[in-house]
Structure formats: structure tokens, C-alpha cells
Design a protein around this motif. Structure first.
Motif, PDB file in Angstrom:
ATOM      1  N   MET A  57       0.837  -1.212   0.000  1.00 43.04           N
ATOM      2  CA  MET A  57       0.000   0.000   0.000  1.00 43.04           C
ATOM      3  C   MET A  57       0.866   1.254   0.000  1.00 43.04           C
ATOM      4  O   MET A  57       0.555   2.236  -0.667  1.00 43.04           O
ATOM      5  N   LEU A  60       2.206   1.610  -3.559  1.00 42.26           N
ATOM      6  CA  LEU A  60       1.160   2.067  -4.477  1.00 42.26           C
ATOM      7  C   LEU A  60       0.825   3.534  -4.248  1.00 42.26           C
ATOM      8  O   LEU A  60       0.617   4.296  -5.200  1.00 42.26           O
ATOM      9  N   THR A  61       0.784   3.952  -2.994  1.00 44.27           N
ATOM     10  CA  THR A  61       0.515   5.354  -2.684  1.00 44.27           C
ATOM     11  C   THR A  61       1.589   6.243  -3.295  1.00 44.27           C
ATOM     12  O   THR A  61       1.286   7.241  -3.954  1.00 44.27           O
ATOM     13  N   ASN A 104      -4.736  12.929   2.964  1.00 44.99           N
ATOM     14  CA  ASN A 104      -5.293  11.982   1.992  1.00 44.99           C
ATOM     15  C   ASN A 104      -6.428  12.595   1.187  1.00 44.99           C
ATOM     16  O   ASN A 104      -6.540  12.355  -0.017  1.00 44.99           O
ATOM     17  N   LEU A 114      -6.329   7.723  -6.896  1.00 43.65           N
ATOM     18  CA  LEU A 114      -5.857   6.414  -6.451  1.00 43.65           C
ATOM     19  C   LEU A 114      -4.785   6.542  -5.374  1.00 43.65           C
ATOM     20  O   LEU A 114      -4.762   5.761  -4.421  1.00 43.65           O
ATOM     21  N   PHE A 118      -5.246   4.800  -1.793  1.00 48.29           N
ATOM     22  CA  PHE A 118      -4.254   3.871  -1.254  1.00 48.29           C
ATOM     23  C   PHE A 118      -3.645   4.414   0.038  1.00 48.29           C
ATOM     24  O   PHE A 118      -3.292   3.652   0.935  1.00 48.29           O
ATOM     25  N   VAL A 121      -6.062   3.476   2.762  1.00 46.28           N
ATOM     26  CA  VAL A 121      -5.927   2.046   3.062  1.00 46.28           C
ATOM     27  C   VAL A 121      -4.643   1.806   3.857  1.00 46.28           C
ATOM     28  O   VAL A 121      -4.631   1.048   4.826  1.00 46.28           O
ATOM     29  N   TYR A 122      -3.554   2.469   3.460  1.00 48.56           N
ATOM     30  CA  TYR A 122      -2.283   2.347   4.184  1.00 48.56           C
ATOM     31  C   TYR A 122      -2.454   2.763   5.639  1.00 48.56           C
ATOM     32  O   TYR A 122      -2.002   2.069   6.546  1.00 48.56           O
TER      33      TYR A 122
END
Length: 128
Positions: A57, A60-61, A104, A114, A118, A121-122
């Protein structure tokens, strides 16, 4: 092979400190056959996949933050938001700090949808 109990980094058996986060390794940790780590002192199980998912994550972030900044780089004004938000996000992930809801949301609005998702989610994986 053993893993850091704090960040999940693979370590050598003779390591006394984690090479990634610097945590002191004061207890022995071995990997079970089923992919879980067992703490010999306490007998508890910690899922090693949690730290790998958190690392995924984080990666991806970072990727989507950079992609969003590059895509919006054709205009000067968006870069006023993109570059600082990307730097803040990278620093917070690298320091193993929470990114935060406000950052965020700004990431979703001004840099990369996105990347911001992410990041959320992280943060939720980090707080488990």
C-alpha cells in the motif's frame, strides 16, 4: 531467517537491530511453515503478510502520487499543490507516521485519486 516484529523486514539470524526501522530485537522470532511468525517467548502468532500488505500500500501510494504530479505538471498552478503533498506523503510513509485524513483528502482532490485512496488504506492497515 527471522523478521522484525515492528516492521516485518527480513533479517539475518545474527542481527540484533532491524536494518530498516532500527528496532531492537530482544527476543527470538522464527517463521512457521504456514507463513506466520511465532514468538518463542510468548507463543503468539503475528501474520507476516500484514507488513507486506502495508508495504505494498505504501508503494502504491507513492507511485500514484508521483504519476499524478507528473500528469498535472503541464500547468504551474497544480504543481503548487502536487509537489508539497507528494513530499509530505513520502516523508510520512518513510517515517512510518500516519498520513492523515486531511492529507489523503487533499491528495484525492489535487494530486491522484488512487494515491489518496491507497493512502487511506495504508493508514487503516497501519493502525491495526
Amino acid at each position: 531467517m527471522k523478521y522484525c516484529p515492528k516492521c516485518g523486514e527480513k533479517l539475518l539470524d545474527e542481527d540484533t537491530y532491524c536494518i530498516r526501522c532500527g528496532a531492537e530485537l530482544d527476543r527470538e522470532v522464527d517463521a512457521d511453515v504456514d507463513g506466520y511468525e511465532e514468538d518463542k517467548d510468548e507463543g503468539s502468532h503475528v501474520a507476516s503478510s500484514d507488513s507486506s500488505n502495508q508495504n505494498a500500500m505504501a508503494t502504491l501510494t507513492k507511485v500514484f502520487m508521483v504519476v499524478g504530479t507528473v500528469i498535472l505538471g503541464f500547468a504551474i498552478f497544480p504543481l503548487i499543490w502536487c509537489i508539497p503533498l507528494t513530499i509530505i506523503t513520502f516523508n510520512r510513509i518513510n517515517n512510518d507516521d500516519e498520513i492523515g485524513v486531511a492529507v489523503n483528502v487533499l491528495n484525492i482532490l489535487f494530486v491522484s485519486m488512487l494515491g489518496g485512496i491507497f493512502g487511506i488504506v495504508y493508514d487503516s492497515m497501519r493502525n491495526k
